[in-house]
Motif scaffolding. Structure first.
Motif, PDB file in Angstrom:
ATOM      1  N   PHE A  34       1.322   7.555  18.076  1.00 47.09           N
ATOM      2  CA  PHE A  34       2.165   7.154  16.952  1.00 47.09           C
ATOM      3  C   PHE A  34       1.339   6.488  15.858  1.00 47.09           C
ATOM      4  N   LEU A  35       0.430   5.616  16.246  1.00 48.60           N
ATOM      5  CA  LEU A  35      -0.410   4.929  15.260  1.00 48.60           C
ATOM      6  C   LEU A  35      -1.352   5.891  14.539  1.00 48.60           C
ATOM      7  N   ILE A  36      -1.901   6.847  15.284  1.00 52.54           N
ATOM      8  CA  ILE A  36      -2.766   7.860  14.661  1.00 52.54           C
ATOM      9  C   ILE A  36      -1.991   8.608  13.575  1.00 52.54           C
ATOM     10  N   ILE A  37      -0.769   9.022  13.897  1.00 51.21           N
ATOM     11  CA  ILE A  37       0.051   9.776  12.940  1.00 51.21           C
ATOM     12  C   ILE A  37       0.343   8.941  11.700  1.00 51.21           C
ATOM     13  N   TRP A  38       0.737   7.678  11.901  1.00 50.58           N
ATOM     14  CA  TRP A  38       1.165   6.878  10.746  1.00 50.58           C
ATOM     15  C   TRP A  38      -0.007   6.303   9.963  1.00 50.58           C
ATOM     16  N   CYS A  39      -1.140   6.107  10.589  1.00 53.89           N
ATOM     17  CA  CYS A  39      -2.352   5.791   9.824  1.00 53.89           C
ATOM     18  C   CYS A  39      -2.692   6.958   8.904  1.00 53.89           C
ATOM     19  N   ALA A  40      -2.603   8.176   9.452  1.00 54.41           N
ATOM     20  CA  ALA A  40      -2.876   9.371   8.650  1.00 54.41           C
ATOM     21  C   ALA A  40      -1.891   9.491   7.495  1.00 54.41           C
ATOM     22  N   ILE A  41      -0.613   9.200   7.765  1.00 54.63           N
ATOM     23  CA  ILE A  41       0.412   9.305   6.722  1.00 54.63           C
ATOM     24  C   ILE A  41       0.116   8.339   5.572  1.00 54.63           C
ATOM     25  N   PHE A  42      -0.149   7.079   5.896  1.00 55.15           N
ATOM     26  CA  PHE A  42      -0.394   6.086   4.851  1.00 55.15           C
ATOM     27  C   PHE A  42      -1.690   6.391   4.084  1.00 55.15           C
ATOM     28  N   ILE A  43      -2.728   6.789   4.813  1.00 59.08           N
ATOM     29  CA  ILE A  43      -4.004   7.078   4.142  1.00 59.08           C
ATOM     30  C   ILE A  43      -3.882   8.298   3.236  1.00 59.08           C
ATOM     31  N   LEU A  44      -3.265   9.366   3.736  1.00 60.56           N
ATOM     32  CA  LEU A  44      -3.103  10.578   2.927  1.00 60.56           C
ATOM     33  C   LEU A  44      -2.219  10.319   1.715  1.00 60.56           C
ATOM     34  N   TYR A  45      -1.152   9.556   1.911  1.00 60.52           N
ATOM     35  CA  TYR A  45      -0.283   9.236   0.778  1.00 60.52           C
ATOM     36  C   TYR A  45      -1.039   8.462  -0.302  1.00 60.52           C
ATOM     37  N   SER A  46      -1.927   7.556   0.133  1.00 56.66           N
ATOM     38  CA  SER A  46      -2.683   6.749  -0.836  1.00 56.66           C
ATOM     39  C   SER A  46      -3.614   7.608  -1.693  1.00 56.66           C
ATOM     40  N   LEU A  47      -3.961   8.806  -1.231  1.00 60.85           N
ATOM     41  CA  LEU A  47      -4.839   9.694  -1.997  1.00 60.85           C
ATOM     42  C   LEU A  47      -4.129  10.308  -3.200  1.00 60.85           C
ATOM     43  N   SER A  48      -2.779  10.359  -3.140  1.00 61.73           N
ATOM     44  CA  SER A  48      -1.969  10.882  -4.260  1.00 61.73           C
ATOM     45  C   SER A  48      -2.366  12.294  -4.666  1.00 61.73           C
ATOM     46  N   LEU A  49      -2.656  13.134  -3.689  1.00 63.45           N
ATOM     47  CA  LEU A  49      -2.988  14.528  -4.007  1.00 63.45           C
ATOM     48  C   LEU A  49      -1.766  15.259  -4.541  1.00 63.45           C
ATOM     49  N   TYR A  50      -2.014  16.305  -5.342  1.00 65.25           N
ATOM     50  CA  TYR A  50      -0.965  17.117  -5.963  1.00 65.25           C
ATOM     51  C   TYR A  50      -0.037  16.273  -6.848  1.00 65.25           C
ATOM     52  N   ASN A  51      -0.550  15.097  -7.294  1.00 64.96           N
ATOM     53  CA  ASN A  51       0.237  14.187  -8.132  1.00 64.96           C
ATOM     54  C   ASN A  51       1.550  13.779  -7.458  1.00 64.96           C
ATOM     55  N   MET A  52       1.464  13.480  -6.181  1.00 60.88           N
ATOM     56  CA  MET A  52       2.651  13.090  -5.429  1.00 60.88           C
ATOM     57  C   MET A  52       3.290  11.843  -6.033  1.00 60.88           C
ATOM     58  N   ASN A  53       4.606  11.836  -6.025  1.00 60.42           N
ATOM     59  CA  ASN A  53       5.349  10.717  -6.602  1.00 60.42           C
ATOM     60  C   ASN A  53       4.992   9.400  -5.912  1.00 60.42           C
ATOM     61  N   THR A  54       4.869   8.359  -6.697  1.00 57.48           N
ATOM     62  CA  THR A  54       4.637   7.030  -6.126  1.00 57.48           C
ATOM     63  C   THR A  54       5.972   6.379  -5.783  1.00 57.48           C
ATOM     64  N   VAL A  55       5.953   5.481  -4.825  1.00 53.87           N
ATOM     65  CA  VAL A  55       7.177   4.792  -4.408  1.00 53.87           C
ATOM     66  C   VAL A  55       6.966   3.288  -4.571  1.00 53.87           C
ATOM     67  N   PRO A  56       8.047   2.530  -4.701  1.00 53.50           N
ATOM     68  CA  PRO A  56       7.902   1.075  -4.868  1.00 53.50           C
ATOM     69  C   PRO A  56       7.396   0.412  -3.585  1.00 53.50           C
TER      70      PRO A  56
END
Length: 417
Positions: A34-56
């Motif tokens: 579970f931690l591996i998956i969610w570390c990956a999620i947070f790290i990948l989201y922080s990269l903002s690839l494809y101009n992904m929408n930011t969240v508050p």
């Protein structure tokens, strides 16, 4: 903010690895996965690839609290295993296995036949996935049998099949053939990819869960695992490209697209609905019961169940842009059901409860090593592995797997636990 939360999760993961080394356990604890998956999620989201929408930051904090609560729950479940009566596990009987498999085969052949007809007429896998579902499941009976029996029973038999590959003294051919058949007909029916993901997860988790002595006495197991993983990777790439999608973009959005989509949906929920207490999280168990009572004795479906159905269908039916060129649906994270039920408190509390059950399932598997405890552990790993998508028990496609598990495995009570 996301970088700080990612750092906290990485530190949490490091501490978890130290715990694994101290306890001399393997790397298939649901907490580690579970931690591996969610570390990956947070790290990948922080990269903002494809101009992904930011969240508050408030949305990121909700997700972070859910992740931490789940891991704490898993640790508690591993330490304080839920007391239960020990069972003599006879395993699934051959008769039950073949009866269930035969009925499953009939349904999957019927649905796959409809899809094959569409494919031969020039329809793409993408169209079958998104626009031709009504043609594939072309009658009310087929639709009910497929969703309420074939999908959950298919998942359960895949767990049984993959687990059987790791057992000594068993012929493997029937289980390999069954797995391939379920996978191929399910893919033809829905053009989906997650059944491939589930098969690969089962094979890898069981590989690391067993000790080296098994592979010395049964060296073919390693070969089976390699072939399964390679076939799953090739299958995933083929289906993705055939549906007209980019593989890397798909993997990226599959993982971290749930962050902006979760933000979008909690805003939509806050504007349109009231909290549902427990009905969203356990919709997979509650809705089938209410539907059966309605069909057979005319008992009306409670309004809150229908409201939950609308909320959960909205995730699938209403596509949203999570980036300028990325239309998204379905993947809202397991924390959305918890938020729908009780808001931020629900995210914290229900994550903790789910974690306790996942940790307990792992502890039971390690201590008991019965076939049923192994299969239930695989189910909980499956729930963890789709945590970026939805809560496992909010969907009857998944929740009924647990019901069928209880039905199929014979047992006798013992005094101990």
């Amino acid at each position: 903010m996301v970088e700080i939360l990612s750092l906290f999760l990485i530190m949490f993961l490091f501490i978890y690895v130290l715990k694994i080394m101290k306890d001399k356990t393997n790397l298939v604890s649901p907490g580690f996965i579970f931690l591996i998956i969610w570390c990956a999620i947070f790290i990948l989201y922080s990269l903002s690839l494809y101009n992904m929408n930011t969240v508050p930051n408030s949305t990121l904090t909700i997700l972070f609290l859910g992740v931490v609560s789940t891991v704490i729950g898993i640790l508690l479940g591993e330490k304080y295993r839920i007391k239960r009566s020990r069972k003599i596990d006879k395993g699934i009987s051959k008769k039950a296995y073949f009866v269930c498999s035969a009925l499953l085969a009939v349904i999957l052949v019927a649905t796959a036949y409809n899809s094959i007809s569409l494919l031969l007429s020039g329809v793409s896998l993408g169209s079958i996935r998104y626009t031709e579902r009504g043609s594939v499941l072309n009658s009310g009976l087929i639709d009910i049998l497929y969703n309420y029996y074939a999908v959950p029973m298919g998942y359960l038999l895949i767990h049984v099949n993959i687990n059987s590959l790791f057992k000594e003294g068993k012929s493997k051919k029937i289980y390999i053939i069954s797995t391939v058949f379920i996978a191929v007909t399910s893919i033809l029916t829905e053009a989906g990819r997650f059944i491939i993901y589930f098969i690969a997860i089962d094979a890898l988790v069981l590989y690391f869960a067993h000790n080296k002595q098994l592979f010395k006495s049964n060296p073919k197991v390693k070969k089976y695992v390699r072939l399964i993983v390679i076939a799953c990777v090739v299958g995933f790439i083929y289906i993705t490209t055939n549906r007209g999608s980019d593989v890397y973009k798909t993997l990226y959005t599959y993982l971290c697209g749930c962050v902006p989509y979760f933000d979008n949906k909690i805003n939509h929920f806050n504007s349109n609905y009231d909290h549902t207490y427990i009905f969203a999280s356990l919709n997979g168990f509650i809705r089938p019961v209410t539907v059966i009572l309605n069909k057979f004795i005319g008992l009306p479906v409670p309004s809150i169940v229908n409201v939950v159905e609308d909320i959960l269908l909205d995730i699938e039916m209403n596509h949203q842009l999570i980036a300028p060129s990325v239309v998204y649906n379905g993947f809202v994270s397991m924390f959305y059901a918890f938020y729908v039920d009780l808001g931020i408190f629900g995210v914290i509390f229900y994550s903790l409860v789910f974690g306790c059950f996942a940790g307990s399932a792992y502890k039971n598997m390690v201590n008991m090593r019965t076939e049923k405890s192994m299969i239930f552990y695989l189910i909980m790993i499956q729930a963890v592995s789709i945590s970026m998508m939805r809560f496992y028990f909010a969907s009857f496609n998944f929740a009924l797997t647990v019901v069928y598990l209880q039905v199929l495995y014979s047992k006798k009570s013992m005094d101990d636990y």
